[in-house]
Design a protein around this motif. Structure first.
Motif, PDB file in Angstrom:
ATOM      1  N   ARG A 276     -21.190 -63.103 -87.274  1.00 18.26           N
ATOM      2  CA  ARG A 276     -22.608 -63.103 -86.886  1.00 18.26           C
ATOM      3  C   ARG A 276     -22.893 -62.013 -85.864  1.00 18.26           C
ATOM      4  O   ARG A 276     -23.897 -61.300 -85.963  1.00 18.26           O
ATOM      5  CB  ARG A 276     -23.011 -64.464 -86.329  1.00 18.26           C
ATOM      6  N   ALA A 277     -22.000 -61.869 -84.876  1.00 21.42           N
ATOM      7  CA  ALA A 277     -22.209 -60.841 -83.850  1.00 21.42           C
ATOM      8  C   ALA A 277     -22.210 -59.457 -84.498  1.00 21.42           C
ATOM      9  O   ALA A 277     -23.056 -58.606 -84.183  1.00 21.42           O
ATOM     10  CB  ALA A 277     -21.124 -60.951 -82.781  1.00 21.42           C
ATOM     11  N   ALA A 278     -21.274 -59.242 -85.428  1.00 20.17           N
ATOM     12  CA  ALA A 278     -21.170 -57.925 -86.071  1.00 20.17           C
ATOM     13  C   ALA A 278     -22.402 -57.646 -86.929  1.00 20.17           C
ATOM     14  O   ALA A 278     -22.930 -56.527 -86.935  1.00 20.17           O
ATOM     15  CB  ALA A 278     -19.903 -57.865 -86.924  1.00 20.17           C
ATOM     16  N   LEU A 279     -22.881 -58.670 -87.640  1.00 18.96           N
ATOM     17  CA  LEU A 279     -24.056 -58.460 -88.501  1.00 18.96           C
ATOM     18  C   LEU A 279     -25.318 -58.261 -87.662  1.00 18.96           C
ATOM     19  O   LEU A 279     -26.171 -57.435 -87.990  1.00 18.96           O
ATOM     20  CB  LEU A 279     -24.226 -59.627 -89.475  1.00 18.96           C
ATOM     21  N   ASP A 280     -25.429 -59.023 -86.557  1.00 21.10           N
ATOM     22  CA  ASP A 280     -26.592 -58.845 -85.669  1.00 21.10           C
ATOM     23  C   ASP A 280     -26.613 -57.413 -85.114  1.00 21.10           C
ATOM     24  O   ASP A 280     -27.663 -56.770 -85.066  1.00 21.10           O
ATOM     25  CB  ASP A 280     -26.535 -59.846 -84.505  1.00 21.10           C
ATOM     26  N   ALA A 281     -25.445 -56.928 -84.706  1.00 21.75           N
ATOM     27  CA  ALA A 281     -25.367 -55.570 -84.153  1.00 21.75           C
ATOM     28  C   ALA A 281     -25.718 -54.544 -85.225  1.00 21.75           C
ATOM     29  O   ALA A 281     -26.476 -53.594 -84.973  1.00 21.75           O
ATOM     30  CB  ALA A 281     -23.966 -55.316 -83.596  1.00 21.75           C
ATOM     31  N   ALA A 282     -25.192 -54.752 -86.428  1.00 21.50           N
ATOM     32  CA  ALA A 282     -25.461 -53.807 -87.517  1.00 21.50           C
ATOM     33  C   ALA A 282     -26.951 -53.810 -87.858  1.00 21.50           C
ATOM     34  O   ALA A 282     -27.557 -52.769 -88.105  1.00 21.50           O
ATOM     35  CB  ALA A 282     -24.636 -54.178 -88.746  1.00 21.50           C
ATOM     36  N   ALA A 283     -27.548 -55.013 -87.858  1.00 21.90           N
ATOM     37  CA  ALA A 283     -28.971 -55.126 -88.194  1.00 21.90           C
ATOM     38  C   ALA A 283     -29.818 -54.373 -87.168  1.00 21.90           C
ATOM     39  O   ALA A 283     -30.766 -53.661 -87.523  1.00 21.90           O
ATOM     40  CB  ALA A 283     -29.374 -56.593 -88.257  1.00 21.90           C
ATOM     41  N   ALA A 284     -29.454 -54.525 -85.887  1.00 25.73           N
ATOM     42  CA  ALA A 284     -30.206 -53.832 -84.832  1.00 25.73           C
ATOM     43  C   ALA A 284     -30.061 -52.315 -84.986  1.00 25.73           C
ATOM     44  O   ALA A 284     -31.026 -51.558 -84.853  1.00 25.73           O
ATOM     45  CB  ALA A 284     -29.704 -54.286 -83.463  1.00 25.73           C
ATOM     46  N   ARG A 285     -28.852 -51.898 -85.308  1.00 26.04           N
ATOM     47  CA  ARG A 285     -28.582 -50.461 -85.423  1.00 26.04           C
ATOM     48  C   ARG A 285     -29.283 -49.848 -86.637  1.00 26.04           C
ATOM     49  O   ARG A 285     -29.788 -48.740 -86.580  1.00 26.04           O
ATOM     50  CB  ARG A 285     -27.056 -50.276 -85.564  1.00 26.04           C
ATOM     51  N   HIS A 286     -29.302 -50.586 -87.735  1.00 24.87           N
ATOM     52  CA  HIS A 286     -29.815 -50.007 -88.978  1.00 24.87           C
ATOM     53  C   HIS A 286     -31.227 -50.459 -89.329  1.00 24.87           C
ATOM     54  O   HIS A 286     -31.755 -50.099 -90.376  1.00 24.87           O
ATOM     55  CB  HIS A 286     -28.868 -50.325 -90.139  1.00 24.87           C
ATOM     56  N   GLY A 287     -31.819 -51.298 -88.467  1.00 26.39           N
ATOM     57  CA  GLY A 287     -33.213 -51.668 -88.683  1.00 26.39           C
ATOM     58  C   GLY A 287     -33.468 -52.622 -89.834  1.00 26.39           C
ATOM     59  O   GLY A 287     -34.448 -52.480 -90.554  1.00 26.39           O
ATOM     60  N   PHE A 288     -32.576 -53.596 -90.059  1.00 25.60           N
ATOM     61  CA  PHE A 288     -32.910 -54.654 -91.011  1.00 25.60           C
ATOM     62  C   PHE A 288     -32.819 -56.003 -90.309  1.00 25.60           C
ATOM     63  O   PHE A 288     -32.371 -56.076 -89.172  1.00 25.60           O
ATOM     64  CB  PHE A 288     -32.024 -54.601 -92.274  1.00 25.60           C
ATOM     65  N   ARG A 289     -33.303 -57.052 -90.969  1.00 22.13           N
ATOM     66  CA  ARG A 289     -33.251 -58.407 -90.407  1.00 22.13           C
ATOM     67  C   ARG A 289     -32.121 -59.188 -91.039  1.00 22.13           C
ATOM     68  O   ARG A 289     -31.869 -59.049 -92.234  1.00 22.13           O
ATOM     69  CB  ARG A 289     -34.550 -59.163 -90.718  1.00 22.13           C
ATOM     70  N   VAL A 290     -31.466 -60.014 -90.257  1.00 23.25           N
ATOM     71  CA  VAL A 290     -30.437 -60.867 -90.846  1.00 23.25           C
ATOM     72  C   VAL A 290     -30.732 -62.316 -90.468  1.00 23.25           C
ATOM     73  O   VAL A 290     -31.151 -62.603 -89.347  1.00 23.25           O
ATOM     74  CB  VAL A 290     -29.016 -60.407 -90.428  1.00 23.25           C
TER      75      VAL A 290
END
Ligand code: KG4
Ligand code: ZN
Length: 340
Positions: A276-290
């Motif tokens: 979850r932490a990795a996906l949240d970080a990726a979402a913030a970086r790449h501009g999508f919602r998770v």
């Protein structure tokens, strides 16, 4: 439309009552995990027998909790596949018999369609189209979901599912079955960097996965080594890092490939904190919602089957009436599903 949903594809007996107008009225799951634990995995014959024991009491319980009489049902939905043949047959025969007796339609549902649509049960549901990452003990897939019955497989595992890899590695570290949560708790105490494990297929250029080599790498790491608590924690940490890195990288690639804005995570491994932490970080970086639907709806349950049944019946303008003959499909490709 009031739909009873029945899920018996593997080791959870799930029953739910879903109303198209009012939403989920009640649901209950009986997990067989404790029963299978002493064998280190699911024993199909025991699973079927336990479904036989649990299913009808669970149906009564769900109807009572929702204060709904059996006669009020408009349809019965059940998992037709994929899954364990004997386990599927229990749910299918109960559902078809109920439907026959009540003279209402019965509808067989694809288990993965249930998972894909389950986010729609949450209070703040995603809008089509979205990308779904299904990560459980039985499946690891990235799908594009455009609507009911409109699913495109973006990528999947060539061998073990992510949860299966967690469970097998947990067994190597003597953490019991299913070991995913225990392994992840142990990993939190481990030191990063002491061991490095491969990130299988991370640079494959497609959205497929492979986790069996990772398990073999852990076997090699464990062999001949003194497995003190700190070492086990460090190995758990390296393993979790590798799985999470691959899952997160492939999700980012899927978002980029589809150009979609929303990623939904379903399946037991979706509970993993580091994922979850990795996906949240990726979402913030790449501009999508998770989004992570409530865990009780991420893992196997009857609610997702009832919902999928209601949506399919509504789209098709009604369903087949129970006619006393039915089949189950232990193997069933999701992309062969017809639109309703
Ligand atoms: O979706 P699920 O409940 O059941 C099916 O596989 O159908 O997923 C269970 C899987 C198991 O492999 C379990 O070890 C894994 O999800 N799991 C986890 C965590 N919680 C459950 N894996 C990693 N970290 C967790 N926190
Ligand atoms: Zn499942």
């Amino acid at each position: 439309m009031l739909v009873l949903g029945i899920e018996t594809s593997c080791d959870d007996t799930g029953v739910a009552l879903y109303d198209s107008a009012r939403g989920l009225l009640a649901h209950a799951v009986h997990s067989q995990t404790a029963m299978h634990a002493e064998y280190g995995g699911v024993v199909p014959e025991l699973a079927s027998r336990d479904h036989v024991r649990r299913l009808l009491p669970l149906v009564r319980d769900v109807l009572a909790r929702a204060r709904v009489p059996l006669e009020a049902l408009d349809a019965v939905a059940y998992t037709e596949g994929p899954g364990l043949a004997g386990a599927l047959l229990v749910g299918a025969s109960v559902a078809e018999s109920l439907a026959l007796g009540l003279r209402i339609p019965a509808i067989g549902i694809h288990h993965l369609e249930g998972h894909l649509l389950s986010p729609l049960l949450s209070a703040d549901p995603p809008r089509f189209p979205f990308v779904a990452l299904l990560v459980s003990g039985g499946h690891t897939q990235l799908m594009r979901v455009d609507g009911v019955g409109r699913y495109a497989l973006l990528g999947e595992t060539h061998d073990d599912a992510a949860g299966e890899a967690f469970d097998k590695t947990a067994q190597l570290l003597e953490l019991g079955y299913p070991g995913g949560p225990a392994l992840s708790a142990l990993a939190e105490r481990g030191r990063a960097g002491r061991f490095h494990l491969p990130r299988p297929m991370i640079g494959s250029g497609n959205l497929d996965f492979s986790f069996s080599g990772l398990k073999t790498a852990v076997v090699t790491l464990v062999r001949g080594r003194d497995l003190d608590e700190a070492t086990r924690a460090d190995i758990a940490c390296a393993f979790q890092e590798a799985v999470v890195a691959v899952l997160a990288a492939k999700c980012v690639a899927a978002m980029e490939a589809t150009g979609l804005q929303e990623l939904v995570v379903a399946g037991g491994v979706g509970a993993n904190r580091q994922l979850r932490a990795a996906l949240d970080a990726a979402a913030a970086r790449h501009g999508f919602r998770v989004r992570y639907p409530a865990l009780e709806l991420c893992t196997d349950n009857g609610a997702m089957i009832a919902l999928a049944g209601a949506l399919r019946l509504a789209a098709a303008g009604g369903g087949r009436r129970g006619e006393g003959s039915f089949t189950v499909r232990p193997r069933w490709a999701l992309d062969s599903l017809a639109q309703p």
